[in-house]
Scaffold this motif. Structure first.
Motif, PDB file in Angstrom:
ATOM      1  N   ALA A  70     -10.855  69.693  54.404  1.00 50.93           N
ATOM      2  CA  ALA A  70     -11.422  70.834  53.674  1.00 50.93           C
ATOM      3  C   ALA A  70     -11.489  70.584  52.169  1.00 50.93           C
ATOM      4  O   ALA A  70     -12.199  71.286  51.469  1.00 50.93           O
ATOM      5  N   HIS A  71     -10.743  69.593  51.681  1.00 51.75           N
ATOM      6  CA  HIS A  71     -10.750  69.315  50.242  1.00 51.75           C
ATOM      7  C   HIS A  71     -12.174  69.132  49.718  1.00 51.75           C
ATOM      8  O   HIS A  71     -12.561  69.705  48.720  1.00 51.75           O
ATOM      9  N   SER A  72     -12.947  68.272  50.420  1.00 50.55           N
ATOM     10  CA  SER A  72     -14.262  67.966  49.881  1.00 50.55           C
ATOM     11  C   SER A  72     -15.226  69.138  50.047  1.00 50.55           C
ATOM     12  O   SER A  72     -16.164  69.264  49.270  1.00 50.55           O
ATOM     13  N   ILE A  73     -14.978  70.010  51.031  1.00 50.65           N
ATOM     14  CA  ILE A  73     -15.826  71.208  51.149  1.00 50.65           C
ATOM     15  C   ILE A  73     -15.600  72.083  49.915  1.00 50.65           C
ATOM     16  O   ILE A  73     -16.546  72.579  49.300  1.00 50.65           O
ATOM     17  N   ILE A  74     -14.329  72.229  49.526  1.00 50.69           N
ATOM     18  CA  ILE A  74     -13.992  73.042  48.355  1.00 50.69           C
ATOM     19  C   ILE A  74     -14.585  72.423  47.086  1.00 50.69           C
ATOM     20  O   ILE A  74     -15.230  73.105  46.288  1.00 50.69           O
ATOM     21  N   VAL A  75     -14.391  71.100  46.927  1.00 54.78           N
ATOM     22  CA  VAL A  75     -14.893  70.429  45.730  1.00 54.78           C
ATOM     23  C   VAL A  75     -16.404  70.579  45.630  1.00 54.78           C
ATOM     24  O   VAL A  75     -16.947  70.882  44.557  1.00 54.78           O
ATOM     25  N   ARG A  76     -17.105  70.417  46.759  1.00 55.98           N
ATOM     26  CA  ARG A  76     -18.566  70.540  46.734  1.00 55.98           C
ATOM     27  C   ARG A  76     -18.983  71.949  46.328  1.00 55.98           C
ATOM     28  O   ARG A  76     -19.916  72.134  45.555  1.00 55.98           O
ATOM     29  N   GLU A  77     -18.303  72.957  46.877  1.00 54.18           N
ATOM     30  CA  GLU A  77     -18.679  74.337  46.559  1.00 54.18           C
ATOM     31  C   GLU A  77     -18.456  74.624  45.073  1.00 54.18           C
ATOM     32  O   GLU A  77     -19.229  75.351  44.457  1.00 54.18           O
ATOM     33  N   ILE A  78     -17.394  74.038  44.506  1.00 52.26           N
ATOM     34  CA  ILE A  78     -17.123  74.273  43.084  1.00 52.26           C
ATOM     35  C   ILE A  78     -18.144  73.537  42.211  1.00 52.26           C
ATOM     36  O   ILE A  78     -18.728  74.105  41.294  1.00 52.26           O
TER      37      ILE A  78
ATOM     38  N   THR B 268      -6.448  68.796  58.622  1.00 55.51           N
ATOM     39  CA  THR B 268      -6.492  68.492  60.066  1.00 55.51           C
ATOM     40  C   THR B 268      -5.332  67.580  60.463  1.00 55.51           C
ATOM     41  O   THR B 268      -4.819  67.667  61.562  1.00 55.51           O
ATOM     42  N   THR B 269      -4.887  66.699  59.553  1.00 56.09           N
ATOM     43  CA  THR B 269      -3.856  65.729  59.906  1.00 56.09           C
ATOM     44  C   THR B 269      -2.475  66.362  59.964  1.00 56.09           C
ATOM     45  O   THR B 269      -1.733  66.141  60.918  1.00 56.09           O
ATOM     46  N   GLU B 270      -2.120  67.166  58.941  1.00 59.66           N
ATOM     47  CA  GLU B 270      -0.766  67.695  58.874  1.00 59.66           C
ATOM     48  C   GLU B 270      -0.613  69.055  59.537  1.00 59.66           C
ATOM     49  O   GLU B 270       0.470  69.418  59.951  1.00 59.66           O
ATOM     50  N   TRP B 271      -1.686  69.829  59.623  1.00 62.17           N
ATOM     51  CA  TRP B 271      -1.603  71.095  60.346  1.00 62.17           C
ATOM     52  C   TRP B 271      -1.797  70.837  61.841  1.00 62.17           C
ATOM     53  O   TRP B 271      -1.583  71.702  62.659  1.00 62.17           O
ATOM     54  N   LYS B 272      -2.274  69.645  62.137  1.00 58.51           N
ATOM     55  CA  LYS B 272      -2.440  69.166  63.504  1.00 58.51           C
ATOM     56  C   LYS B 272      -3.403  70.023  64.334  1.00 58.51           C
ATOM     57  O   LYS B 272      -3.021  70.760  65.212  1.00 58.51           O
ATOM     58  N   PHE B 273      -4.677  69.923  63.962  1.00 55.30           N
ATOM     59  CA  PHE B 273      -5.743  70.485  64.803  1.00 55.30           C
ATOM     60  C   PHE B 273      -6.915  69.514  64.790  1.00 55.30           C
ATOM     61  O   PHE B 273      -6.949  68.586  63.972  1.00 55.30           O
TER      62      PHE B 273
ATOM     63  N   THR C 122     -11.901  72.713  61.461  1.00 56.31           N
ATOM     64  CA  THR C 122     -11.501  73.084  60.098  1.00 56.31           C
ATOM     65  C   THR C 122     -11.964  74.493  59.733  1.00 56.31           C
ATOM     66  O   THR C 122     -11.185  75.305  59.233  1.00 56.31           O
ATOM     67  N   ILE C 123     -13.237  74.769  59.993  1.00 57.91           N
ATOM     68  CA  ILE C 123     -13.777  76.077  59.603  1.00 57.91           C
ATOM     69  C   ILE C 123     -13.190  77.173  60.488  1.00 57.91           C
ATOM     70  O   ILE C 123     -12.861  78.265  60.008  1.00 57.91           O
TER      71      ILE C 123
ATOM     72  N   LYS D 138     -18.664  60.839  58.943  1.00 55.46           N
ATOM     73  CA  LYS D 138     -17.474  60.308  59.615  1.00 55.46           C
ATOM     74  C   LYS D 138     -17.327  60.875  61.013  1.00 55.46           C
ATOM     75  O   LYS D 138     -16.330  60.622  61.690  1.00 55.46           O
ATOM     76  N   GLY D 139     -18.273  61.698  61.436  1.00 53.49           N
ATOM     77  CA  GLY D 139     -18.264  62.219  62.804  1.00 53.49           C
ATOM     78  C   GLY D 139     -17.203  63.267  63.068  1.00 53.49           C
ATOM     79  O   GLY D 139     -16.650  63.329  64.165  1.00 53.49           O
ATOM     80  N   CYS D 140     -16.903  64.127  62.059  1.00 49.89           N
ATOM     81  CA  CYS D 140     -15.858  65.137  62.269  1.00 49.89           C
ATOM     82  C   CYS D 140     -16.318  66.226  63.226  1.00 49.89           C
ATOM     83  O   CYS D 140     -15.521  66.795  63.955  1.00 49.89           O
TER      84      CYS D 140
END
Lengths: 320, 128
Positions: A31-39, A230-235, A240-241, B92-94
């Protein structure tokens, strides 16, 4: 002050030319890059950016590549805020002396610092506090994924009660993290900042509106952006959305803003409030809470969320 | 591109996004018109991270742009308010784009990486 970019709907927004590039090394579904893109897409003005050490920094500046099509600097873990504050002070000084380069004429550059929750809640906290005291005209964005994800998932002071991390593992004797999350939004509002807000990338319109409001505000602005990891919350990466939706609709991450340190406004009220249990169930880090001996933690959590929502509503009504 | 060793880097190493000066800010120049430098990650390739790839069906798309806003890897190409396709060099195919697609049947679906796009389009599911 140049004019604010007009974004009425998503179609209009999609004509933006991205200043953040792909082939960065963030995890798929981050989600980091989704946030960065929106900003970055919320304005057409030149941007001066910085990032604290963290996922965003290590993944977007992997030698020999950069993913930023704007001025970007990284110094250390704790000082993305002071780095950008220094740049902003320099800009002001050059402007006063009328020594700005030609390329800056008629434009108002935006100064934005990015930091993870580790760099914001723990390591960089006193630096941010200092910047807000001095009142630089900048925006600080905390990408809050509630864990030190870059180094393998250690607990930070943003990690909520019950989350299993590598330094607070759940098992036979422990239910994971035992301390509650700091209320960073209220802490930053208490600095008397002109604008403080909590945002989530799945509510893009709310987010872009708040970012633009932050850009229009003079003085230090703090944005706490929920960033599902996704890695640390484990889903699964494609959720993500969906997980962000659950977090916002269950009011674990309520979306609100505080102006001038006092005036609180709730900007999003979920039509159907979802139980916290659904939010927790979607993530592997809370798996153990569904064992009978730890179920009481879910009820406690629900009560905490309800109380906090009640508190926000009371504050909004009272206008303080 | 010649890579410098870790001990050959100068203090305050700078990575340039573009090869030459741009007259305008990058926010006013579309990617196809930008003078990308070799040091821009736009020139890098992460397509080999994928196990499944999103395939795009133009006939069903309503150009809502949900996939564009929620793509973490800037891999949905939209021009003039229309969705054009997927950038397979940076995807990346997410699978987020498929999850957020509102049409029925979906206008983006995940297929095995080795499946040909035309074949995938021929196998598209019917409306439910």
């Amino acid at each position: 002050m140049s004019e604010m970019k007009k974004i009425k709907n998503l179609k209009e927004f999609s004509t933006s030319a991205d200043r953040f590039e792909g082939a960065n090394l963030l995890c798929p579904g981050c989600a980091h890059s989704i946030i960065v893109r929106e900003i970055l897409n919320a304005t057409n003005d030149p941007m001066i950016l910085s990032a604290s050490t963290g996922c965003l920094e290590v993944c977007t500046a992997v030698y020999p590549y950069t993913s930023w099509d704007a001025s970007w600097i990284h110094i250390g873990f704790e000082n993305s805020s002071t780095a950008i504050a220094g740049a902003e002070a320099m800009y002001k000084a050059l402007k006063r002396k009328e020594r700005l380069p030609k390329s800056c004429e008629g434009k108002s550059p935006k100064f934005v610092a990015f930091g993870g929750d580790g760099a914001t809640f723990d390591i960089g906290f006193q630096w941010i506090s200092g910047c807000f005291e001095r009142g630089h005209d900048m925006m600080y964005v905390c990408l809050d994924n509630e864990v030190y994800a870059n180094t393998g998932g250690q607990r930070s002071s943003a990690t909520p009660i019950g989350a299993s991390t590598t330094t607070s593992p759940a098992g036979r004797v422990s239910y994971g993290e035992k301390m509650n999350k700091k209320d960073i939004v209220q802490i930053m509002a208490a600095h008397g900042s002109p604008y403080v807000a909590q945002v989530a990338p799945n509510k893009w319109k709310d987010m872009v509106k708040k970012i633009q409001k932050g850009f229009a505000t003079e003085g230090p602005v703090f944005i706490n952006a929920m960033s599902a990891c996704t890695t640390e919350w484990k889903f699964a990466p494609d959720d993500t959305i969906a997980v962000s939706d659950l977090a916002v609709d269950s009011l674990v991450f309520p979306l609100y803003e505080i102006e001038n340190g006092t005036k609180l406004t709730i900007t999003y009220r979920p039509k159907n409030k979802i139980p916290v249990r659904d939010y927790l169930g979607a993530q592997g880090r809370f798996k153990h809470l569904f064992k009978p001996e730890y179920e009481y933690l879910i009820d406690e959590w629900q009560k905490r969320v309800d109380d906090y929502w009640e508190y926000l509503q009371r504050r909004e009504e009272a206008g303080v | 591109m010649k890579y410098l060793g870790w001990d050959e880097l100068l203090p305050g190493a700078i990575l340039f996004s573009f090869d030459e000066e741009m007259e305008k800010d990058a926010s006013e120049v579309l990617p196809e018109n930008r003078p990308y430098a070799e040091t821009n990650s736009y020139k890098a390739y992460v397509g080999d991270w994928r196990v499944l790839k999103p395939v795009y069906n133009r006939d069903l798309c309503i150009d809502c742009q949900f996939c564009w806003i929620y793509c973490p890897d800037v891999s949905i190409i939209s021009r003039d308010k229309k969705m054009i396709g997927v950038d397979y060099d940076h995807c990346k195919g997410c699978g987020i784009c498929v999850e957020v697609c509102p049409t029925n049947p979906k206008s983006l679906l995940m297929f095995e990486e080795q499946v040909d796009n035309d074949k995938a389009l021929a196998e598209w599911p019917e409306k439910e």
